[in-house]
Design an enzyme around this catalytic site. Structure first.
Site, PDB file in Angstrom:
ATOM      1  N   LYS A  95      14.688 -38.525 -56.221  1.00  0.00           N
ATOM      2  CA  LYS A  95      13.677 -37.541 -55.809  1.00  0.00           C
ATOM      3  C   LYS A  95      12.346 -38.253 -55.602  1.00  0.00           C
ATOM      4  O   LYS A  95      11.617 -37.989 -54.644  1.00  0.00           O
ATOM      5  CB  LYS A  95      13.510 -36.457 -56.877  1.00  0.00           C
ATOM      6  CG  LYS A  95      14.628 -35.431 -56.922  1.00  0.00           C
ATOM      7  CD  LYS A  95      14.382 -34.474 -58.098  1.00  0.00           C
ATOM      8  CE  LYS A  95      15.628 -33.710 -58.452  1.00  0.00           C
ATOM      9  NZ  LYS A  95      15.471 -32.964 -59.714  1.00  0.00           N
ATOM     10  N   HIS A 106       4.615 -35.585 -68.370  1.00  0.00           N
ATOM     11  CA  HIS A 106       5.293 -36.806 -67.927  1.00  0.00           C
ATOM     12  C   HIS A 106       4.251 -37.928 -67.771  1.00  0.00           C
ATOM     13  O   HIS A 106       3.131 -37.686 -67.309  1.00  0.00           O
ATOM     14  CB  HIS A 106       5.944 -36.605 -66.558  1.00  0.00           C
ATOM     15  CG  HIS A 106       7.123 -35.684 -66.568  1.00  0.00           C
ATOM     16  ND1 HIS A 106       7.747 -35.227 -67.698  1.00  0.00           N
ATOM     17  CD2 HIS A 106       7.823 -35.138 -65.517  1.00  0.00           C
ATOM     18  CE1 HIS A 106       8.763 -34.447 -67.364  1.00  0.00           C
ATOM     19  NE2 HIS A 106       8.829 -34.368 -66.046  1.00  0.00           N
ATOM     20  N   CYS A 155       8.392 -32.444 -60.332  1.00  0.00           N
ATOM     21  CA  CYS A 155       7.185 -32.710 -61.135  1.00  0.00           C
ATOM     22  C   CYS A 155       6.773 -34.179 -61.133  1.00  0.00           C
ATOM     23  O   CYS A 155       5.592 -34.510 -60.967  1.00  0.00           O
ATOM     24  CB  CYS A 155       7.387 -32.226 -62.557  1.00  0.00           C
ATOM     25  SG  CYS A 155       9.005 -32.602 -63.236  1.00  0.00           S
TER      26      CYS A 155
END
Ligand code: 11C
Length: 314
Positions: free
Chosen positions: A190, A219, A111
């Site tokens: 990531k 986020h 994400c």
């Protein structure tokens, strides 16, 4: 996932709801119809065209190949296949055109990576992105339901299970996912690795600090971007304004900027607080917010499925 499938009016003839053995037989209402949850072997035997996986990495490693073997296109939300060189890591607005008939297992990025690359991709195309310094402020929903419960308990002063090593209420944890040998967390790495793969450029330097904060709507990311050539802020704003899936919310003096309370439940990536970094050549700062459960997960996955259907790659 189901909410997004329904909202987008996803085209299907038949829908299988699949889960682990302990949920088999449960009834789930989807769009006014009751479905009985079936197990993974049963689902493989039914040979579906597309399987949307939202299980853990180990389930995905075991079961995605079994679906792929019977000809199913698997779109996987876990981190299991993302960095496998034989699997494609897709954000539809950026690189869906890489998808081909032979792609049986397709990876959905993390994400925090998705929302960042949505803003970086048009900049990379026009100016070349040289270096990115990102700090994240991540929603507890990224950890899962138990984290939501931990925050609820702590905010009410109730004892309960802790998924984080410390309280999350009134706190900020510089610790998302496990630590790797280099001292960075897996979440930080990531951001580094997936960005290079999606933008197809190993020369982009990315360094990250990922922080968990007591927020549920999405986020947020503070991103410092060094470009390969000069730019004007007006051009960058126009470029991002014209980018599919990105909404610019950048009227600083009118107190208009992206925030999780606005992003929650929405599919776009919001960008604002754009400023020239006066300390470094060809560099700017921005603030990027998105609902991590939407564009960061379900929406991106379902957009990939829509692309497969649209291009008849199934
Ligand atoms: C978090 N990004 O917010 C994670 C959640 O690799 O798909 C998703 C983990 C992943 O903690």
């Amino acid at each position: 996932m189901l909410e997004v499938l329904k909202e987008r009016n996803f085209p299907y003839d038949e829908l299988l709801l699949v889960a682990s053995e302990k949920s088999v037989g449960k009834s789930i209402d989807f769009d006014g119809k009751m479905y009985q949850v079936i197990g993974l072997s049963e689902a493989v035997s039914q040979n579906p065209n597309i399987a949307i996986f939202s299980a853990g990495g180990s389930t995905s490693l075991e079961w995605a190949p079994k679906f792929a073997e019977v000809g199913t296109r698997v779109i996987d939300n876990s981190s299991a296949w993302r960095m496998d060189p034989s699997k494609k890591l897709i954000v539809p607005e950026i690189n869906a055109d890489l998808l081909e008939k032979d792609d049986r297992i397709i990876a959905n990025p993390n994400c925090s990576t998705i929302q960042m690359v949505m803003a970086l991709a048009p900049l990379h195309k026009k100016y070349g992105v040289k270096r990115v310094i990102v700090s994240t402020y991540q929603s507890i929903t990224g950890t899962g339901i138990k984290a939501v419960q931990q925050l609820e308990n702590e905010s009410k002063g109730v004892e309960g299970e802790m998924v984080y090593p410390y309280p999350i209420h009134k706190n900020a944890l510089p610790h998302c996912d496990i630590f790797e040998e280099n001292g960075y967390t897996k979440e930080e790495m990531k951001l580094v690795r997936e960005t290079k793969k999606i933008l197809q450029d190993n020369h982009i330097k990315v360094t990250a600090t990922a922080v968990r904060i007591p927020v549920v709507g999405g986020h947020s990311e503070s991103v410092n971007i060094e470009l390969g050539s000069p730019f004007s802020l007006e051009d960058i704003k126009e470029l991002l304004n014209n980018t599919n899936g990105v909404t610019v919310k950048d009227n600083t003096f009118g107190n208009s900027y992206p925030m999780p309370i606005f992003a929650e439940g929405k599919d776009e990536v919001f960008v604002g607080r754009m400023r020239v970094d006066e300390t470094n050549e060809n560099t700017l700062n921005m603030w990027i917010v998105a609902d991590n459960l939407r564009k960061g997960a379900a929406t991106n996955t379902i957009q990939i499925a829509e692309y497969l259907i649209d291009k008849k790659i199934y």
